[in-house]
Design a protein around this motif. Sequence first.
Motif, PDB file in Angstrom:
ATOM      1  N   ASP A   1      25.695  43.828  -2.092  1.00  0.00           N
ATOM      2  CA  ASP A   1      25.618  42.687  -1.189  1.00  0.00           C
ATOM      3  C   ASP A   1      24.949  41.473  -1.851  1.00  0.00           C
ATOM      4  OD1 ASP A   1      26.844  44.010   0.999  1.00  0.00           O
ATOM      5  OD2 ASP A   1      24.939  45.003   1.456  1.00  0.00           O
ATOM      6  N   GLY A   2      24.625  41.578  -3.135  1.00  0.00           N
ATOM      7  CA  GLY A   2      23.991  40.472  -3.844  1.00  0.00           C
ATOM      8  C   GLY A   2      22.493  40.369  -3.626  1.00  0.00           C
ATOM      9  N   LEU A   3      21.887  41.399  -3.044  1.00  0.00           N
ATOM     10  CA  LEU A   3      20.440  41.423  -2.817  1.00  0.00           C
ATOM     11  C   LEU A   3      19.738  41.998  -4.048  1.00  0.00           C
ATOM     12  CD1 LEU A   3      20.692  42.711   0.807  1.00  0.00           C
ATOM     13  CD2 LEU A   3      19.628  40.541   0.160  1.00  0.00           C
ATOM     14  N   VAL A   4      18.667  41.345  -4.473  1.00  0.00           N
ATOM     15  CA  VAL A   4      17.961  41.752  -5.674  1.00  0.00           C
ATOM     16  C   VAL A   4      17.393  43.160  -5.538  1.00  0.00           C
ATOM     17  CG1 VAL A   4      15.966  41.263  -7.151  1.00  0.00           C
ATOM     18  CG2 VAL A   4      17.417  39.386  -6.356  1.00  0.00           C
ATOM     19  N   VAL A   5      17.674  43.976  -6.559  1.00  0.00           N
ATOM     20  CA  VAL A   5      17.108  45.319  -6.661  1.00  0.00           C
ATOM     21  C   VAL A   5      15.925  45.280  -7.622  1.00  0.00           C
ATOM     22  CG1 VAL A   5      17.552  47.700  -7.390  1.00  0.00           C
ATOM     23  CG2 VAL A   5      19.320  46.417  -6.171  1.00  0.00           C
ATOM     24  N   ASP A   6      16.089  44.553  -8.738  1.00  0.00           N
ATOM     25  CA  ASP A   6      15.047  44.467  -9.755  1.00  0.00           C
ATOM     26  C   ASP A   6      14.962  43.033 -10.268  1.00  0.00           C
ATOM     27  OD1 ASP A   6      13.123  45.280 -11.702  1.00  0.00           O
ATOM     28  OD2 ASP A   6      14.718  45.398 -13.192  1.00  0.00           O
ATOM     29  N   TYR A   7      13.766  42.456 -10.163  1.00  0.00           N
ATOM     30  CA  TYR A   7      13.481  41.120 -10.665  1.00  0.00           C
ATOM     31  C   TYR A   7      12.315  41.301 -11.632  1.00  0.00           C
ATOM     32  CZ  TYR A   7      13.181  35.995 -10.232  1.00  0.00           C
ATOM     33  OH  TYR A   7      13.217  34.646 -10.449  1.00  0.00           O
TER      34      TYR A   7
END
Length: 190
Positions: A174-180
Amino acid sequence: MNRDVFWSPVVGVGMESLRLIEDAAGVSAESVVIGSVDGEPFRVRYEIDCDRRHRVQRVEVAVLGRESTSITLRADGNGNWTDGRGREVPSLDGCIDVDVSATPFSNTLPIRRLELDGNESAEIRVAYVSVPDLRVEAASQRYTCLDPIDEDGGRYRYENTSSGFTAELSVDRDGLVVDYPELFDRVPPR
């Protein structure tokens, strides 16, 4: 889509709880973030409403506490912004997206809106909202698609062309950050 997502900072103490709703009317995000900046704790609530193409329509950020403060910005999706009283904000002309400093969710909006193919890049201007001081200014950013989003997610290079900061972001389907790296980690649901 109705999702609840949690992130924690890599350094320091904190947590974000995001409620994301995407339907025929558009995209609506509501979140609470607790954390600290330079050792000073903060609590903020933000709401971001977008049209179906992930163009920001309304942003509200409120610092919670004894001396509560808040800002509201509205956008027409074509780069024109007004404040909570309807006054034009010419310093944000040309900004389509918003970047609230305390959350990785800000990256989702341009990632989804731009729909970049592999190795494709786009430079954008964003309305940058600094937390907890709620300073608002335009900033230039670049997104490069390293691996397009599929069922397993994708990867993007984020660059703040104003400061030189760069990060490689892993996102879900969904384009949501998993790892930043060095900033935020997604907290898996239990």
